[in-house]
Design an enzyme around this catalytic site. Structure first.
Site, PDB file in Angstrom:
ATOM      1  N   LYS A  76      -0.890 -35.109  20.348  1.00  0.00           N
ATOM      2  CA  LYS A  76      -0.916 -34.352  19.091  1.00  0.00           C
ATOM      3  C   LYS A  76      -0.678 -32.894  19.503  1.00  0.00           C
ATOM      4  CE  LYS A  76      -3.695 -34.088  14.895  1.00  0.00           C
ATOM      5  NZ  LYS A  76      -2.626 -34.268  13.929  1.00  0.00           N
TER       6      LYS A  76
HETATM    7  N1  PMP Z   1       0.643 -39.445  12.429  1.00  0.00           N
HETATM    8  C1  PMP Z   1       0.750 -38.125  12.478  1.00  0.00           C
HETATM    9  C2  PMP Z   1       2.081 -37.516  12.755  1.00  0.00           C
HETATM   10  C3  PMP Z   1      -0.372 -37.307  12.273  1.00  0.00           C
HETATM   11  O1  PMP Z   1      -0.266 -35.979  12.323  1.00  0.00           O
HETATM   12  C4  PMP Z   1      -1.613 -37.907  11.987  1.00  0.00           C
HETATM   13  C5  PMP Z   1      -2.836 -37.062  11.740  1.00  0.00           C
HETATM   14  N2  PMP Z   1      -3.474 -36.698  12.928  1.00  0.00           N
HETATM   15  C6  PMP Z   1      -1.686 -39.311  11.944  1.00  0.00           C
HETATM   16  C7  PMP Z   1      -0.534 -40.045  12.175  1.00  0.00           C
HETATM   17  C8  PMP Z   1      -2.983 -39.999  11.687  1.00  0.00           C
HETATM   18  O2  PMP Z   1      -3.837 -39.867  12.788  1.00  0.00           O
HETATM   19  P1  PMP Z   1      -5.423 -39.947  12.625  1.00  0.00           P
HETATM   20  O3  PMP Z   1      -5.704 -41.169  11.843  1.00  0.00           O
HETATM   21  O4  PMP Z   1      -5.910 -40.043  14.019  1.00  0.00           O
HETATM   22  O5  PMP Z   1      -5.842 -38.728  11.911  1.00  0.00           O
END
Ligand code: PMP
Length: 307
Positions: free
Chosen positions: A159
């Site tokens: 991320k």
């Molecule tokens: N895909 C992307 C591109 C994101 O930015 C996020 C948010 N973090 C998610 C999926 C979902 O991830 P999470 O459930 O861990 O928040």
């Protein structure tokens, strides 16, 4: 609306909101090398607040740093504690938590190695990301003309700050056309994920989501939803799927920490299913909310109480 808080955790200290500033030569501001997380804390049915899957988010933060070769100057335990302390210092009951790791100022240029790695944890009160109306009745999505990053161009399992330009291009494109969320295809044309959420489709009671080995973030909400579905004897498959499979799905929904579980009622001007949140989406959304802010004790191991 401008976000605010009383206190921000910055490089190991709790500082006043107004004092959490950086120099314009901050390396990450120029080149995007940094890592972050998005976490939520909810006030639960028992009146106490708990951070949802905190350890898993901090694990991913450290993995993001590892992927892009940032040396974290703190331990996982310290950052877990920093998140708890930040929520407490602001007396928040329900909030979003944003740990961010970035390269400070000093050297410039892509080869800079000596800049201090800086870490902050910010918390603020944030309602549902795609709106309460969207959570209840579903949103209108559109497939973006921008492809999701190729798996070997940027590292989707991280991320990483700079990666989000790809998501923002897609989001701005579809919002300018009156849609609420962008759905992104990978460079081979298969459905990848939404600009900030993972995607699920339902067809004939089978729940399908893009495999983790494709160009997607390994979402923690995605994992939670798969687990909740399996525990309810629903069939879940990780499969690549195509754009037209979205159109003929009975249900489509997007999941993420910020967006929670949001039904998608229309994609590219085609109604999905009945045009209303379907039974599987509704059941999983209810199970999710029961877990994070209700009374469910099914996964107490995912809760870190702050009060
Ligand atoms: N895909 C992307 C591109 C994101 O930015 C996020 C948010 N973090 C998610 C999926 C979902 O991830 P999470 O459930 O861990 O928040």
């Amino acid at each position: 609306m401008a976000i605010t808080a009383e206190k921000i955790w910055f490089d190991g200290e709790m500082v006043a909101f107004a004092d959490a500033n950086v120099h314009v030569l901050t390396h990450t501001l120029h080149y995007g090398l940094g890592a972050f997380e998005g976490i939520r804390c909810y006030k639960r049915g028992n009146g106490r607040s708990a951070i949802f899957r905190l350890e898993d988010h901090i694990r991913r933060l450290f993995e993001s740093c590892h992927i892009v070769t940032i040396d974290m100057p703190f331990t996982r335990e310290q950052i877990v504690q920093a998140c708890i302390d930040t929520v407490r210092a602001n007396n928040f009951e329900d909030c979003y938590i944003r740990p961010v790791v970035f390269m400070g100022h000093g050297e410039m240029g892509l080869s800079a190695m000596s800049n201090k790695v800086r870490v902050s944890v910010i918390a603020w009160e944030w309602g549902s990301y795609l709106g309460d109306e969207g959570l209840k009745n579903g949103i209108r999505g559109k497939v973006s003309s921008f492809s999701r990053n190729h798996v070997n161009a940027v590292m989707a399992k991280g991320k990483i700050n700079g990666h989000y330009v790809n998501s923002i291009l897609a989001k701005r494109e579809v919002m300018a056309q009156g849609y609420q969320e962008a759905i992104m295809l990978d460079t081979e044309g298969y459905v990848s994920e939404a600009s900030g959420e993972n995607l699920f489709i339902v067809r004939d009671n089978v729940i399908i989501t893009t495999p983790v080995g494709m160009s997607i973030l390994d979402g923690i909400t995605r994992h939670t939803i798969m687990k909740l579905a399996e525990e309810r004897d629903m069939q879940v498959k990780e499969l690549r799927f195509t754009r037209d499979m979205l159109y003929v799905a009975d249900e489509v929904f997007a999941v993420g920490t910020a967006a929670e579980v949001t039904p998608i009622r229309e994609i590219d001007d085609r109604t999905i299913g009945t045009g209303k949140p379907g039974p599987i989406t509704t059941a999983l959304q209810a199970a999710y909310f029961d877990l994070v802010r209700g009374d469910s004790t099914d996964h107490d191991e995912w809760l870190t109480y702050v009060n």
